[in-house]
Each structure stands twice: as C-alpha cells, then as structure tokens.
Design a protein around this motif. Structure first.
Motif, PDB file in Angstrom:
ATOM      1  N   ALA A   1       0.835  -1.209   0.000  1.00 45.65           N
ATOM      2  CA  ALA A   1       0.000   0.000   0.000  1.00 45.65           C
ATOM      3  C   ALA A   1       0.866   1.253   0.000  1.00 45.65           C
ATOM      4  O   ALA A   1       0.595   2.204  -0.733  1.00 45.65           O
ATOM      5  CB  ALA A   1      -0.930  -0.007   1.206  1.00 45.65           C
ATOM      6  N   CYS A   2       1.911   1.251   0.803  1.00 46.11           N
ATOM      7  CA  CYS A   2       2.809   2.399   0.890  1.00 46.11           C
ATOM      8  C   CYS A   2       3.521   2.625  -0.440  1.00 46.11           C
ATOM      9  O   CYS A   2       3.560   3.740  -0.958  1.00 46.11           O
ATOM     10  CB  CYS A   2       3.827   2.193   2.000  1.00 46.11           C
ATOM     11  SG  CYS A   2       4.997   3.553   2.173  1.00 46.11           S
TER      12      CYS A   2
ATOM     13  N   GLU B   1       0.895   3.816  -3.073  1.00 44.95           N
ATOM     14  CA  GLU B   1       0.320   5.139  -2.790  1.00 44.95           C
ATOM     15  C   GLU B   1       1.306   6.268  -3.086  1.00 44.95           C
ATOM     16  O   GLU B   1       0.932   7.319  -3.579  1.00 44.95           O
ATOM     17  CB  GLU B   1      -0.120   5.213  -1.332  1.00 44.95           C
ATOM     18  CG  GLU B   1      -0.737   6.520  -0.935  1.00 44.95           C
ATOM     19  CD  GLU B   1      -2.155   6.714  -1.431  1.00 44.95           C
ATOM     20  OE1 GLU B   1      -2.591   7.879  -1.518  1.00 44.95           O
ATOM     21  OE2 GLU B   1      -2.828   5.720  -1.736  1.00 44.95           O
TER      22      GLU B   1
ATOM     23  N   CYS C   1       2.165   9.481   5.750  1.00 43.00           N
ATOM     24  CA  CYS C   1       1.262   9.994   4.709  1.00 43.00           C
ATOM     25  C   CYS C   1       0.924  11.462   4.935  1.00 43.00           C
ATOM     26  O   CYS C   1      -0.197  11.908   4.682  1.00 43.00           O
ATOM     27  CB  CYS C   1       0.001   9.147   4.604  1.00 43.00           C
ATOM     28  SG  CYS C   1       0.282   7.497   3.948  1.00 43.00           S
TER      29      CYS C   1
ATOM     30  N   ARG D   1      -2.107  12.160   2.498  1.00 41.42           N
ATOM     31  CA  ARG D   1      -3.414  11.636   2.871  1.00 41.42           C
ATOM     32  C   ARG D   1      -3.985  12.330   4.112  1.00 41.42           C
ATOM     33  O   ARG D   1      -5.194  12.471   4.239  1.00 41.42           O
ATOM     34  CB  ARG D   1      -3.321  10.132   3.105  1.00 41.42           C
ATOM     35  CG  ARG D   1      -3.003   9.345   1.833  1.00 41.42           C
ATOM     36  CD  ARG D   1      -2.783   7.880   2.119  1.00 41.42           C
ATOM     37  NE  ARG D   1      -3.912   7.254   2.773  1.00 41.42           N
ATOM     38  CZ  ARG D   1      -4.931   6.688   2.141  1.00 41.42           C
ATOM     39  NH1 ARG D   1      -4.950   6.651   0.831  1.00 41.42           N
ATOM     40  NH2 ARG D   1      -5.909   6.126   2.830  1.00 41.42           N
TER      41      ARG D   1
ATOM     42  N   LYS E   1      -7.640  11.507   5.445  1.00 42.83           N
ATOM     43  CA  LYS E   1      -7.562  10.039   5.391  1.00 42.83           C
ATOM     44  C   LYS E   1      -6.517   9.530   6.371  1.00 42.83           C
ATOM     45  O   LYS E   1      -5.652  10.275   6.824  1.00 42.83           O
ATOM     46  CB  LYS E   1      -7.182   9.585   3.982  1.00 42.83           C
ATOM     47  CG  LYS E   1      -8.170   9.965   2.918  1.00 42.83           C
ATOM     48  CD  LYS E   1      -7.661   9.521   1.560  1.00 42.83           C
ATOM     49  CE  LYS E   1      -8.604   9.894   0.434  1.00 42.83           C
ATOM     50  NZ  LYS E   1      -8.038   9.523  -0.870  1.00 42.83           N
TER      51      LYS E   1
ATOM     52  N   ALA F   1      -1.898   5.093   4.462  1.00 44.94           N
ATOM     53  CA  ALA F   1      -2.251   3.965   3.584  1.00 44.94           C
ATOM     54  C   ALA F   1      -1.991   2.622   4.245  1.00 44.94           C
ATOM     55  O   ALA F   1      -2.785   1.689   4.094  1.00 44.94           O
ATOM     56  CB  ALA F   1      -1.480   4.069   2.272  1.00 44.94           C
ATOM     57  N   CYS F   2      -0.909   2.498   5.000  1.00 49.06           N
ATOM     58  CA  CYS F   2      -0.573   1.221   5.631  1.00 49.06           C
ATOM     59  C   CYS F   2      -1.653   0.805   6.637  1.00 49.06           C
ATOM     60  O   CYS F   2      -2.071  -0.349   6.680  1.00 49.06           O
ATOM     61  CB  CYS F   2       0.789   1.294   6.304  1.00 49.06           C
ATOM     62  SG  CYS F   2       0.939   2.606   7.539  1.00 49.06           S
TER      63      CYS F   2
ATOM     64  N   GLU G   1      -4.780   1.881   6.748  1.00 55.38           N
ATOM     65  CA  GLU G   1      -6.058   1.665   6.076  1.00 55.38           C
ATOM     66  C   GLU G   1      -6.091   0.307   5.377  1.00 55.38           C
ATOM     67  O   GLU G   1      -7.132  -0.323   5.291  1.00 55.38           O
ATOM     68  CB  GLU G   1      -6.290   2.783   5.063  1.00 55.38           C
ATOM     69  CG  GLU G   1      -7.738   2.932   4.672  1.00 55.38           C
ATOM     70  CD  GLU G   1      -7.982   4.233   3.934  1.00 55.38           C
ATOM     71  OE1 GLU G   1      -7.867   4.225   2.691  1.00 55.38           O
ATOM     72  OE2 GLU G   1      -8.266   5.235   4.600  1.00 55.38           O
ATOM     73  N   MET G   2      -4.940  -0.144   4.891  1.00 52.14           N
ATOM     74  CA  MET G   2      -4.882  -1.404   4.146  1.00 52.14           C
ATOM     75  C   MET G   2      -4.761  -2.626   5.049  1.00 52.14           C
ATOM     76  O   MET G   2      -5.085  -3.730   4.638  1.00 52.14           O
ATOM     77  CB  MET G   2      -3.687  -1.363   3.180  1.00 52.14           C
ATOM     78  CG  MET G   2      -3.586  -2.560   2.273  1.00 52.14           C
ATOM     79  SD  MET G   2      -5.026  -2.817   1.217  1.00 52.14           S
ATOM     80  CE  MET G   2      -4.907  -1.423   0.145  1.00 52.14           C
TER      81      MET G   2
END
Length: 177
Positions: free
Chosen positions: A13-14, A17, A113, A133, A138, A141-142, A144-145
C-alpha cells in the motif's frame, strides 16, 4: 505482533500510494523467530519519535516536526550524508542506490502519509514525498490497508482505547499499563 500475518499489504500500500522508488522501503515486515514455534511478525517504519535521534544528528537540520507530532524532512535541504540512517534504531531513513557506483541520493522515509513542506496536494509535494493523505482527512495507507488491524492510525486517545481493550480481552490486567 499478535495480529500481523506477514501479508505485506502495508508495504505494498505504501509503495503504491507514494510511488516509492525501487530499493527504498518506507515500511517493512520483520519476522522474529522465523520458522520457530511462536514466531511473530511486526510492521516497522519510522516511529516519529518525540526525541528523534535522526533530528539530533542531522548536520543541516533537514528534519522538522509537524503540529501533529509527525517527523518529516525537507529533501531540498538534505545532503545525503547518511548520519540519520546510522542514528535511527529502526532503520527508517532509506537512501536510493540507483546512482553511479551506488551513490546515495536524498534520504527517504515514512512520512505517515503527511507529505512534505511543499503546498498540500501539489505536484511537487507528490514527486518528492508522495501523497498527503492526512491533508485529505484520510488515514495513512498502511493502516487503512491492514486487514487484521495490526496497524492503527488516527487520534491517539482512540488508538490507546483500542489497544487497552485488546490487552484486557487477552486476560491481562492493569499491570500492563
């Protein structure tokens, strides 16, 4: 460590993104006791330390802390000396090695992020630091995933309550805190 299943979703994800360059890993999954009973995996990145050793050793003061406590760096100031890499106990500062004879470029690390010093959402910010993000409201990403919620992000009090509940549900009492 109890929840991480070593899927590397956080790493992927990182990288996706932020379009992190080859050879640089802002986040990595480390397995302790690999192949042995009771092995544990943990996702490791910059811990955004309150007393960050990378900030202390940087000769050009390229590091700064945001109001949210995120430790970021300015790639326009970084000279690529590598002192931060030696000082960080988590191996967070990374250097691309795609230059001639493995010459280091500008340091790269987890930004939680939160982008960088450029204007939020600008092309320049994305090119140097990836997505911002946090400015978009948000989570990183890490976090959230992460399918098992081994990684959490957000308000510190809410995250602390979640961890407190997890500890208590495992049969541990207040002696943990």
């Amino acid at each position: 460590a109890e929840r991480c299943i070593e899927c590397n979703g956080c790493v992927t994800a990182c990288k996706a993104e932020h379009e992190v360059p080859w050879g640089v890993n802002r986040r990595r999954v480390v397995t302790l006791g690999d192949g042995q009973p009771g092995e544990r995996s943990i996702s490791v990145a910059c811990m955004h330390c309150s007393d960050a050793p990378c900030m202390a050793v940087c000769p050009v003061d390229c590091f700064y802390r945001t109001d949210e406590g995120v430790v970021l760096h300015d790639k326009d100031i970084c000279i690529g000396c590598g002192y931060c890499s030696y000082a960080c106990p988590f191996g967070a500062p990374q250097f691309p090695t795609n230059g001639t004879f493995g010459l280091r470029g500008k340091m790269d690390k987890c930004t939680f992020c939160a982008g960088g010093p450029e204007a939020n959402g600008s092309h320049e910010e994305f090119e140097k630091y990836g997505s911002n993000r946090l400015a978009e409201g948000k989570l990183p990403a890490c976090a959230e995933m992460c399918s098992t919620k081994a990684l959490l992000g957000g308000d510190g009090d809410v995250v602390a309550d979640i961890f407190r509940t997890r500890v208590l549900s495992r049969g541990k009492g207040s002696e943990v805190w």
